[in-house]
Scaffold this motif. Structure first.
Motif, PDB file in Angstrom:
ATOM      1  N   ALA A 198       0.641  -1.241   0.083  1.00 34.92           N
ATOM      2  CA  ALA A 198      -0.091   0.167  -0.155  1.00 34.92           C
ATOM      3  C   ALA A 198       0.965   1.283   0.078  1.00 34.92           C
ATOM      4  O   ALA A 198       0.462   2.442  -0.687  1.00 34.92           O
ATOM      5  CB  ALA A 198      -1.115   0.008   1.181  1.00 34.92           C
ATOM      6  N   THR A 199       2.047   1.192   0.756  1.00 33.76           N
ATOM      7  CA  THR A 199       2.885   2.302   0.746  1.00 33.76           C
ATOM      8  C   THR A 199       3.374   2.830  -0.595  1.00 33.76           C
ATOM      9  O   THR A 199       3.445   3.848  -1.091  1.00 33.76           O
ATOM     10  CB  THR A 199       3.893   2.210   1.880  1.00 33.76           C
TER      11      THR A 199
ATOM     12  N   LEU B 158      -7.450  -1.056   1.571  1.00 32.87           N
ATOM     13  CA  LEU B 158      -6.948  -2.273   2.260  1.00 32.87           C
ATOM     14  C   LEU B 158      -7.974  -3.048   3.086  1.00 32.87           C
ATOM     15  O   LEU B 158      -8.584  -2.178   3.979  1.00 32.87           O
ATOM     16  CB  LEU B 158      -5.830  -1.812   3.071  1.00 32.87           C
ATOM     17  N   LEU B 159      -8.157  -4.055   3.020  1.00 33.85           N
ATOM     18  CA  LEU B 159      -9.281  -5.009   3.759  1.00 33.85           C
ATOM     19  C   LEU B 159      -8.527  -5.756   4.556  1.00 33.85           C
ATOM     20  O   LEU B 159      -7.518  -6.473   4.192  1.00 33.85           O
ATOM     21  CB  LEU B 159     -10.226  -5.560   2.929  1.00 33.85           C
ATOM     22  N   ASP B 160      -9.083  -5.882   5.821  1.00 38.89           N
ATOM     23  CA  ASP B 160      -8.649  -6.715   6.913  1.00 38.89           C
ATOM     24  C   ASP B 160      -9.763  -7.529   7.682  1.00 38.89           C
ATOM     25  O   ASP B 160     -10.615  -6.501   8.089  1.00 38.89           O
ATOM     26  CB  ASP B 160      -7.648  -6.128   7.930  1.00 38.89           C
ATOM     27  N   ARG B 161      -9.760  -8.806   7.824  1.00 38.82           N
ATOM     28  CA  ARG B 161     -10.882  -9.441   8.631  1.00 38.82           C
ATOM     29  C   ARG B 161     -10.896  -8.929  10.189  1.00 38.82           C
ATOM     30  O   ARG B 161     -11.921  -9.385  10.812  1.00 38.82           O
ATOM     31  CB  ARG B 161     -10.921 -11.012   8.285  1.00 38.82           C
ATOM     32  N   ALA B 162      -9.348  -8.911  10.609  1.00 37.95           N
ATOM     33  CA  ALA B 162      -9.449  -8.569  12.060  1.00 37.95           C
ATOM     34  C   ALA B 162     -10.055  -6.992  12.325  1.00 37.95           C
ATOM     35  O   ALA B 162     -10.079  -6.412  11.567  1.00 37.95           O
ATOM     36  CB  ALA B 162      -8.005  -8.696  12.491  1.00 37.95           C
ATOM     37  N   PRO B 163     -10.307  -6.991  13.532  1.00 44.55           N
ATOM     38  CA  PRO B 163     -10.846  -5.703  13.969  1.00 44.55           C
ATOM     39  C   PRO B 163      -9.668  -4.523  14.038  1.00 44.55           C
ATOM     40  O   PRO B 163     -10.161  -3.337  13.836  1.00 44.55           O
ATOM     41  CB  PRO B 163     -11.467  -5.849  15.476  1.00 44.55           C
ATOM     42  N   LYS B 164      -8.667  -4.957  14.017  1.00 44.92           N
ATOM     43  CA  LYS B 164      -7.451  -4.075  14.091  1.00 44.92           C
ATOM     44  C   LYS B 164      -6.248  -4.168  13.150  1.00 44.92           C
ATOM     45  O   LYS B 164      -6.201  -5.642  12.942  1.00 44.92           O
ATOM     46  CB  LYS B 164      -6.809  -3.769  15.652  1.00 44.92           C
ATOM     47  N   PRO B 165      -5.636  -3.225  12.555  1.00 43.41           N
ATOM     48  CA  PRO B 165      -4.747  -3.611  11.514  1.00 43.41           C
ATOM     49  C   PRO B 165      -3.388  -4.202  12.259  1.00 43.41           C
ATOM     50  O   PRO B 165      -3.075  -4.147  13.362  1.00 43.41           O
ATOM     51  CB  PRO B 165      -4.183  -2.565  10.947  1.00 43.41           C
ATOM     52  N   GLY B 166      -2.299  -4.854  11.254  1.00 45.20           N
ATOM     53  CA  GLY B 166      -1.121  -5.271  11.994  1.00 45.20           C
ATOM     54  C   GLY B 166      -0.731  -6.602  11.734  1.00 45.20           C
ATOM     55  O   GLY B 166       0.314  -7.249  11.535  1.00 45.20           O
ATOM     56  N   GLY B 167      -1.869  -7.434  11.587  1.00 42.93           N
ATOM     57  CA  GLY B 167      -1.444  -8.819  11.446  1.00 42.93           C
ATOM     58  C   GLY B 167      -0.686  -9.605  12.560  1.00 42.93           C
ATOM     59  O   GLY B 167      -0.602  -9.150  13.536  1.00 42.93           O
TER      60      GLY B 167
ATOM     61  N   ALA C  75       4.871   2.665  12.340  1.00 46.92           N
ATOM     62  CA  ALA C  75       5.309   3.561  11.430  1.00 46.92           C
ATOM     63  C   ALA C  75       4.643   3.647  10.013  1.00 46.92           C
ATOM     64  O   ALA C  75       4.335   4.568   9.362  1.00 46.92           O
ATOM     65  CB  ALA C  75       6.821   3.593  11.162  1.00 46.92           C
ATOM     66  N   LEU C  76       4.574   2.585   9.474  1.00 45.61           N
ATOM     67  CA  LEU C  76       3.810   2.492   8.117  1.00 45.61           C
ATOM     68  C   LEU C  76       2.410   2.681   8.120  1.00 45.61           C
ATOM     69  O   LEU C  76       2.071   3.788   7.376  1.00 45.61           O
ATOM     70  CB  LEU C  76       4.006   0.917   7.657  1.00 45.61           C
ATOM     71  N   LEU C  77       1.844   2.358   9.274  1.00 51.18           N
ATOM     72  CA  LEU C  77       0.455   3.012   9.327  1.00 51.18           C
ATOM     73  C   LEU C  77       0.300   4.449   9.575  1.00 51.18           C
ATOM     74  O   LEU C  77      -0.680   5.029   8.747  1.00 51.18           O
ATOM     75  CB  LEU C  77      -0.286   2.244  10.440  1.00 51.18           C
ATOM     76  N   GLU C  78       1.113   4.966  10.308  1.00 47.76           N
ATOM     77  CA  GLU C  78       1.140   6.397  10.524  1.00 47.76           C
ATOM     78  C   GLU C  78       1.246   7.175   9.202  1.00 47.76           C
ATOM     79  O   GLU C  78       0.622   8.095   8.803  1.00 47.76           O
ATOM     80  CB  GLU C  78       2.228   6.721  11.417  1.00 47.76           C
ATOM     81  N   GLY C  79       2.146   6.639   8.306  1.00 47.02           N
ATOM     82  CA  GLY C  79       2.424   7.510   6.962  1.00 47.02           C
ATOM     83  C   GLY C  79       1.174   7.117   6.064  1.00 47.02           C
ATOM     84  O   GLY C  79       1.004   8.208   5.330  1.00 47.02           O
ATOM     85  N   LEU C  80       0.612   6.126   6.166  1.00 53.99           N
ATOM     86  CA  LEU C  80      -0.579   5.836   5.357  1.00 53.99           C
ATOM     87  C   LEU C  80      -1.683   6.571   5.650  1.00 53.99           C
ATOM     88  O   LEU C  80      -2.639   7.011   4.653  1.00 53.99           O
ATOM     89  CB  LEU C  80      -0.996   4.275   5.027  1.00 53.99           C
ATOM     90  N   ASP C  81      -1.848   6.551   7.031  1.00 52.99           N
ATOM     91  CA  ASP C  81      -3.111   7.471   7.410  1.00 52.99           C
ATOM     92  C   ASP C  81      -3.050   8.983   6.975  1.00 52.99           C
ATOM     93  O   ASP C  81      -4.074   9.357   7.209  1.00 52.99           O
ATOM     94  CB  ASP C  81      -3.170   7.736   9.184  1.00 52.99           C
ATOM     95  N   GLY C  82      -2.161   9.537   6.698  1.00 49.68           N
ATOM     96  CA  GLY C  82      -1.815  10.884   6.259  1.00 49.68           C
ATOM     97  C   GLY C  82      -2.114  10.796   4.665  1.00 49.68           C
ATOM     98  O   GLY C  82      -2.168  11.882   3.976  1.00 49.68           O
ATOM     99  N   SER C  83      -2.651   9.712   3.917  1.00 46.13           N
ATOM    100  CA  SER C  83      -2.906  10.012   2.558  1.00 46.13           C
ATOM    101  C   SER C  83      -4.158   9.955   2.237  1.00 46.13           C
ATOM    102  O   SER C  83      -4.824   9.077   2.686  1.00 46.13           O
ATOM    103  CB  SER C  83      -1.910   8.522   1.879  1.00 46.13           C
ATOM    104  N   SER C  84      -4.659  10.655   1.326  1.00 42.10           N
ATOM    105  CA  SER C  84      -6.074  10.713   0.830  1.00 42.10           C
ATOM    106  C   SER C  84      -6.091   9.577  -0.281  1.00 42.10           C
ATOM    107  O   SER C  84      -7.322   9.390  -0.104  1.00 42.10           O
ATOM    108  CB  SER C  84      -6.192  12.075   0.118  1.00 42.10           C
ATOM    109  N   LEU C  85      -5.332   9.019  -0.573  1.00 37.45           N
ATOM    110  CA  LEU C  85      -5.389   7.982  -1.493  1.00 37.45           C
ATOM    111  C   LEU C  85      -5.647   6.362  -0.689  1.00 37.45           C
ATOM    112  O   LEU C  85      -5.861   5.455  -1.317  1.00 37.45           O
ATOM    113  CB  LEU C  85      -4.131   7.677  -2.279  1.00 37.45           C
ATOM    114  N   PHE C  86      -5.569   6.423   0.581  1.00 36.79           N
ATOM    115  CA  PHE C  86      -5.376   5.380   1.199  1.00 36.79           C
ATOM    116  C   PHE C  86      -6.780   5.037   2.171  1.00 36.79           C
ATOM    117  O   PHE C  86      -6.888   5.916   2.891  1.00 36.79           O
ATOM    118  CB  PHE C  86      -4.203   5.187   2.039  1.00 36.79           C
TER     119      PHE C  86
END
Length: 485
Positions: free
Chosen positions: A32-33, A44-53, A157-168
């Motif tokens: 995604a990054t 991005l789809l995840d079946r869990a309630p929180k990201p990170g796997g 760190a990756l989630l923080e970077g993606l959270d700032g993207s309007s494309l994600f």
């Protein structure tokens, strides 16, 4: 085999096409990054309630060679990986071996760039390097001793970077139930969220992980002999059968890694899901003891070897689960090198601080013998040659030790969909399936019969980034300028 519950409401199509990433561990986040950095919209789809796997729980580190942080030369990473892959690699046909060789070459040669990317662009501290089981040299990177474990640091760190993207866009509690294929091309997925069924259109990157927690389902199907073992994974099935349904070929599905050290929590020894006792605990000097207080194995051998010796040497623990009685012991030097890990284990009650006097004469004699090996006064009867940060030399009754009970646990699945060095998923004829890529534990063919510690995060970063780049190029050609736009 899907563990999702299907619901009857009608499908609700969505008009806009994105690149669809399935799974929010390191492989999915890396893809995604790279996609959003090229101005490609991602859901991005995840079946869990929180990201990170499972990536967010990774605690030993990420392999890389050569890197700026390594203490010396290392030309053996490829060879160590081949050796670890064992008879699954050596017994392959010529065509199969060529594919396996290309995957191993891609992940080992790409390891330096992966570490550089995480440090320089993502901003993760990976300055500490340790030698773990099955490795000829120190090459497993993590942050300083007071920082977060590497998985949590990288994923955060990756989630923080993606959270700032309007494309994600991240959607959790979403279970993919079908992969959509039209005219031999993958064009989207169907998923269930709550009581509604949805369709999303676009090329697809699968990074949905393995099935080591699905003990009653896929593990029993492919390895019934492992029934009854606890696991470090939640009880969720893998996505391999979904991909098989659109033509993907599976490989090595019976190759399931049993990690030698999962914590036996004294408060609940019967728990089917265990906290992992990170391999770094042994890499930094920790030793394993039987019930009589004696060492019995080179703790720096591969996970497969250490597990086999435990199950053949240790006494079993009574109960419905198949568990063994083994003690993990660290001195103050080894514990200090893993401060953030140790603080967590002590807080959870998985390890305790004690003294050699309290542990008894048998353990004291064993630890003194090991200390003599570390200090060079004698050779190790088990062949161990790397001792991390073990510091204890002269064992006294007041010498501090940290101990915890451990047992072998289901941990990782080496099998999955066949893919190539471009992260393309391959069909039964070895041809790429257009519009479909995969990375991480959902794939097979890279690790063979055993995965080296530190190579899980590495394969996720290397092949996740490749999948992102490949999917970006495909999207630009087929969706921005092609007939599917």
């Amino acid at each position: 085999m899907s563990t999702c519950t299907l619901h009857p409401p009608p499908i609700q199509p969505t008009p806009q096409s994105h690149v669809l990433v399935i799974g929010s561990g390191l492989a999915g986040l890396s893809a995604a990054t790279n996609l959003t950095s090229q101005n490609i919209p991602v859901i991005l789809l995840d079946r869990a309630p929180k990201p990170g796997g499972n990536s967010i729980k990774a605690s030993s580190g990420i392999n890389g060679s050569p890197t700026r942080f390594q203490p010396g030369p290392d030309g053996e990473f490829y060879n160590d990986t081949v050796k670890s892959a064992g008879v699954v690699f050596s017994g392959s046909t010529l065509k199969e071996r060529e594919l396996r060789e290309s995957l191993i070459a891609t992940v080992t040669r790409g390891s330096k760039d992966a570490v550089d990317w995480l440090v320089d662009e993502v901003g993760v501290d990976l300055s500490q390097v340790a030698q773990l089981g099955g490795h000829s040299f120190p090459r497993t990177h993590r942050g300083g001793k007071s920082g977060k474990p590497p998985g949590a640091s990288i994923v955060g760190a990756l989630l923080e970077g993606l959270d700032g993207s309007s494309l994600f866009e991240l959607r959790t509690n979403c279970c993919v139930t079908r992969v959509l294929k039209e005219a031999e091309e993958i064009v989207g997925v169907e998923y269930v969220a709550g009581d509604e069924k949805h369709i999303l259109r676009g090329p697809v990157v699968f990074a949905s992980g393995g099935f080591a927690g699905d003990v009653r389902g896929m593990v029993s199907e492919y390895r019934p002999d492992l029934a009854g073992l606890p696991s470090t994974n939640e009880a969720r099935g893998g996505s391999q059968s979904l991909l098989e349904g659109v033509g993907a070929k599976l490989v090595d599905m019976d190759q399931i890694q049993v990690h030698p050290t999962g914590f036996l929590d004294g408060k609940d020894e019967s728990a089917t899901v265990k906290f992992l006792a990170a391999e770094a605990l042994r890499g930094e000097g920790g030793i394993l003891l039987l019930g009589d207080g004696k060492r019995f194995v080179n703790e720096m051998e591969t996970r497969e070897h250490v597990t086999d010796v435990i199950t053949g040497s240790a006494t079993t623990v009574e109960g419905e689960l198949r568990q063994w009685d083994v003690t993990l012991l660290l001195d103050e030097g080894a514990a200090a090198a893993l401060d953030s890990h140790m603080q967590f284990y002590l807080w959870k009650g998985l390890m305790r601080k004690t003294t050699m006097g309290d542990l008894g004469q048998a353990v004291t004699d064993t630890v003194q013998g090991y200390a003599d090996v570390v200090s060079g006064r004698k050779k190790d009867e088990f062949g161990r040659a790397a001792f991390g940060n073990w510091m204890l030399s002269e064992v006294q009754p007041e010498s501090v030790a940290y101990v915890g009970k451990v047992t072998p646990v289901l941990h990782f699945t080496m099998g999955g969909v066949i893919f190539n060095s471009h992260s393309q998923v391959l069909d039964g004829q070895g041809e790429p399936i257009p519009g479909l890529w995969a990375a991480g534990e959902v794939t097979g063919g890279l690790h063979g019969q055993n995965r080296l510690a530190g190579s899980s995060l590495l394969e996720c970063a290397v092949f996740g980034r490749i999948a992102g780049n490949e999917a970006a190029a495909f999207y630009q050609q087929h969706y921005l300028f092609g007939s599917n736009a």
